[in-house]
Scaffold this motif. Structure first.
Motif, PDB file in Angstrom:
ATOM      1  N   ASN A 119       2.773  -1.337  -5.791  1.00 37.67           N
ATOM      2  CA  ASN A 119       3.247  -1.763  -4.469  1.00 37.67           C
ATOM      3  C   ASN A 119       4.715  -2.174  -4.501  1.00 37.67           C
ATOM      4  N   LEU A 120       5.128  -2.790  -5.608  1.00 39.23           N
ATOM      5  CA  LEU A 120       6.540  -3.169  -5.747  1.00 39.23           C
ATOM      6  C   LEU A 120       7.420  -1.906  -5.772  1.00 39.23           C
ATOM      7  N   CYS A 121       6.988  -0.899  -6.511  1.00 39.42           N
ATOM      8  CA  CYS A 121       7.753   0.350  -6.599  1.00 39.42           C
ATOM      9  C   CYS A 121       7.831   1.029  -5.234  1.00 39.42           C
ATOM     10  N   ILE A 122       6.742   0.976  -4.482  1.00 41.05           N
ATOM     11  CA  ILE A 122       6.748   1.594  -3.144  1.00 41.05           C
ATOM     12  C   ILE A 122       7.753   0.859  -2.247  1.00 41.05           C
ATOM     13  N   ALA A 123       7.726  -0.475  -2.312  1.00 46.39           N
ATOM     14  CA  ALA A 123       8.653  -1.258  -1.485  1.00 46.39           C
ATOM     15  C   ALA A 123      10.103  -0.959  -1.874  1.00 46.39           C
ATOM     16  N   ALA A 124      10.361  -0.845  -3.190  1.00 49.13           N
ATOM     17  CA  ALA A 124      11.722  -0.558  -3.654  1.00 49.13           C
ATOM     18  C   ALA A 124      12.163   0.831  -3.193  1.00 49.13           C
ATOM     19  N   ALA A 125      11.235   1.784  -3.292  1.00 47.84           N
ATOM     20  CA  ALA A 125      11.582   3.164  -2.939  1.00 47.84           C
ATOM     21  C   ALA A 125      11.904   3.296  -1.458  1.00 47.84           C
ATOM     22  N   TYR A 126      11.447   2.342  -0.682  1.00 46.65           N
ATOM     23  CA  TYR A 126      11.691   2.411   0.761  1.00 46.65           C
ATOM     24  C   TYR A 126      13.103   1.957   1.124  1.00 46.65           C
ATOM     25  N   PRO A 169      20.804  14.712   5.158  1.00 44.30           N
ATOM     26  CA  PRO A 169      20.958  13.388   4.552  1.00 44.30           C
ATOM     27  C   PRO A 169      20.406  13.359   3.124  1.00 44.30           C
ATOM     28  N   THR A 170      21.099  12.690   2.234  1.00 42.92           N
ATOM     29  CA  THR A 170      20.565  12.534   0.870  1.00 42.92           C
ATOM     30  C   THR A 170      20.372  11.047   0.591  1.00 42.92           C
ATOM     31  N   LEU A 171      19.268  10.761  -0.022  1.00 40.38           N
ATOM     32  CA  LEU A 171      18.959   9.371  -0.358  1.00 40.38           C
ATOM     33  C   LEU A 171      19.674   9.010  -1.651  1.00 40.38           C
ATOM     34  N   ARG A 172      20.209   7.798  -1.695  1.00 39.80           N
ATOM     35  CA  ARG A 172      20.834   7.355  -2.947  1.00 39.80           C
ATOM     36  C   ARG A 172      19.751   7.063  -3.985  1.00 39.80           C
ATOM     37  N   PRO A 173      20.111   7.104  -5.285  1.00 42.69           N
ATOM     38  CA  PRO A 173      19.110   6.776  -6.315  1.00 42.69           C
ATOM     39  C   PRO A 173      18.694   5.310  -6.235  1.00 42.69           C
ATOM     40  N   LEU A 174      17.570   5.023  -6.824  1.00 40.40           N
ATOM     41  CA  LEU A 174      17.071   3.642  -6.826  1.00 40.40           C
ATOM     42  C   LEU A 174      17.802   2.802  -7.874  1.00 40.40           C
ATOM     43  N   GLN A 217      14.982  -7.240  -5.409  1.00 38.22           N
ATOM     44  CA  GLN A 217      14.963  -7.718  -4.023  1.00 38.22           C
ATOM     45  C   GLN A 217      13.560  -7.614  -3.419  1.00 38.22           C
ATOM     46  N   SER A 218      12.829  -6.578  -3.818  1.00 39.90           N
ATOM     47  CA  SER A 218      11.496  -6.360  -3.228  1.00 39.90           C
ATOM     48  C   SER A 218      10.463  -7.357  -3.744  1.00 39.90           C
ATOM     49  N   LYS A 219      10.815  -8.067  -4.807  1.00 46.46           N
ATOM     50  CA  LYS A 219       9.855  -9.045  -5.348  1.00 46.46           C
ATOM     51  C   LYS A 219       9.502 -10.130  -4.327  1.00 46.46           C
ATOM     52  N   SER A 220      10.439 -10.403  -3.398  1.00 47.98           N
ATOM     53  CA  SER A 220      10.114 -11.436  -2.408  1.00 47.98           C
ATOM     54  C   SER A 220       9.041 -10.925  -1.431  1.00 47.98           C
ATOM     55  N   LYS A 221       8.931  -9.596  -1.292  1.00 47.04           N
ATOM     56  CA  LYS A 221       7.899  -9.036  -0.399  1.00 47.04           C
ATOM     57  C   LYS A 221       6.593  -8.789  -1.141  1.00 47.04           C
ATOM     58  N   VAL A 222       6.696  -8.323  -2.374  1.00 48.43           N
ATOM     59  CA  VAL A 222       5.489  -7.994  -3.149  1.00 48.43           C
ATOM     60  C   VAL A 222       5.463  -8.851  -4.410  1.00 48.43           C
ATOM     61  N   GLY A 223       4.678  -9.887  -4.360  1.00 48.16           N
ATOM     62  CA  GLY A 223       4.569 -10.757  -5.531  1.00 48.16           C
ATOM     63  C   GLY A 223       3.295 -10.437  -6.292  1.00 48.16           C
ATOM     64  N   PRO A 224       3.063 -11.127  -7.398  1.00 45.76           N
ATOM     65  CA  PRO A 224       1.795 -10.935  -8.110  1.00 45.76           C
ATOM     66  C   PRO A 224       0.647 -11.425  -7.232  1.00 45.76           C
ATOM     67  N   SER A 225      -0.406 -10.637  -7.119  1.00 44.86           N
ATOM     68  CA  SER A 225      -1.434 -11.003  -6.147  1.00 44.86           C
ATOM     69  C   SER A 225      -2.524 -11.893  -6.705  1.00 44.86           C
ATOM     70  N   VAL A 226      -2.612 -11.970  -8.026  1.00 39.29           N
ATOM     71  CA  VAL A 226      -3.692 -12.796  -8.564  1.00 39.29           C
ATOM     72  C   VAL A 226      -3.179 -13.970  -9.359  1.00 39.29           C
TER      73      VAL A 226
END
Ligand code: ATP
Length: 284
Positions: A228-235, A255-260, A267-276
């Protein structure tokens, strides 16, 4: 319709190599399930190497138990039947005997087969005293009777694989029928590295992307959290491009997307944290 999936081995599409880390679990499943299914002749003599009828995978949510069950079917060349404990207890109301028989007779027709029982604690949980529903109790008893009734010839080719996040809720009688219990743990930093490498293998990441520091920065994340973290980052590059288009900075070219970048993940860690918040000590 009490079965959530029936998939032939070639169509599952998940192999052990698609699962990062969990090497000990894969080795155990190889010995306990894959070899007896693929080479039954090696397990037919004496009593020591009798194939087991049941295996329990237990551990925190999102650590890959379902994935392991599917990959096991692929690796063993077995059909895959999946049922979910909580759905069963609601759907089987009143019809426990008929449906248990149907399930087991269906399974023997499909052998070699892995019968994956997710949330096995809801189906076969400890006796709930006065609060337990009569239908649940009957179903558990029917299920165990049918399981015991598997002829030894069949038991080599029908494996009940239970999964649970709550092993301490299982009935003792069930625990005895799942003699092999395998703990599927949260990944440590080295194992998070292995899992992240699988998720990022096909992605456009910046040159020199430091996947090791990402693995170190994700303490407590399960395989599912990492995904889920990777998905959020890729977005993030997608969102940036959309914002640029909205602000009129749109170019005529495709349009070309910049690399990750590593920072997309941090930055995405604030949206997707460890769930357990999982206390492994409470499993004992
Ligand atoms: P639950 O107990 O909540 O049912 P689970 O242990 O069965 O969880 P899965 O459903 O197998 O977990 O994992 C969820 C998703 O997380 C998988 O589809 C996969 O994308 C990812 N995942 C988890 N662990 C791994 C792993 N070790 N390697 C690759 N992907 C993983």
């Amino acid at each position: 319709n009490f079965i959530s999936a029936v998939v032939p081995p070639g169509e599952i599409g998940i192999k052990f190599d698609d699962i990062g880390a969990l090497e000990d679990v894969k080795t155990a499943l190889h010995e306990l399930a894959i070899l007896p299914m693929k080479r039954p002749e090696l397990f037919s003599r004496g009593n020591l190497l009798r194939p087991c009828k049941g295996i329990l995978l237990f551990g925190p949510p999102g650590t890959g138990k379902t994935l392991l069950a599917k990959a096991l079917a692929t690796e063993a060349g077995a059909n895959f039947i999946s049922i979910t404990g909580s759905t069963l207890t609601s759907k089987w109301f009143g019809d426990a005997e008929k449906l248990t028989k149907a399930l087991f007779s269906f399974a023997s027709k499909l052998a070699p087969v892995i019968v994956f029982v997710d949330e096995v604690d809801s189906l076969l949980g400890a006796r709930g005293g006065g609060f337990e529903h009569e239908a649940t109790r009957r179903m558990r008893n029917e299920f165990m009777a049918a399981w015991d009734g598997l002829r030894s010839k069949d038991s080599q080719r029908i494996l009940i694989l239970g999964a649970t996040n709550r092993p301490f809720d299982l009935d003792d009688a069930v625990i005895r029928r799942l003699p092999r219990r395998i703990y599927v743990d949260l990944p440590d930093a080295d194992n998070r590295l292995k899992i992240l490498k699988i998720f990022l293998a096909q992605e456009n990441v910046e040159p020199g992307f430091d996947v090791r520091s990402l693995a170190n920065a994700t303490e407590g994340y399960s395989g599912s959290d990492l995904k889920n973290l990777c998905i959020a980052a890729a977005y993030r590059p997608v969102q940036e491009l959309l914002d640029e288009e909205k602000n009129g900075k749109k170019s005529d070219t495709t349009p070309t997307l910049r690399p990750l970048h590593l920072d997309d993940f941090i930055q995405s860690k604030s949206k997707v944290g460890p769930s357990v918040a999982y206390d492994a000590a409470s499993m004992n």
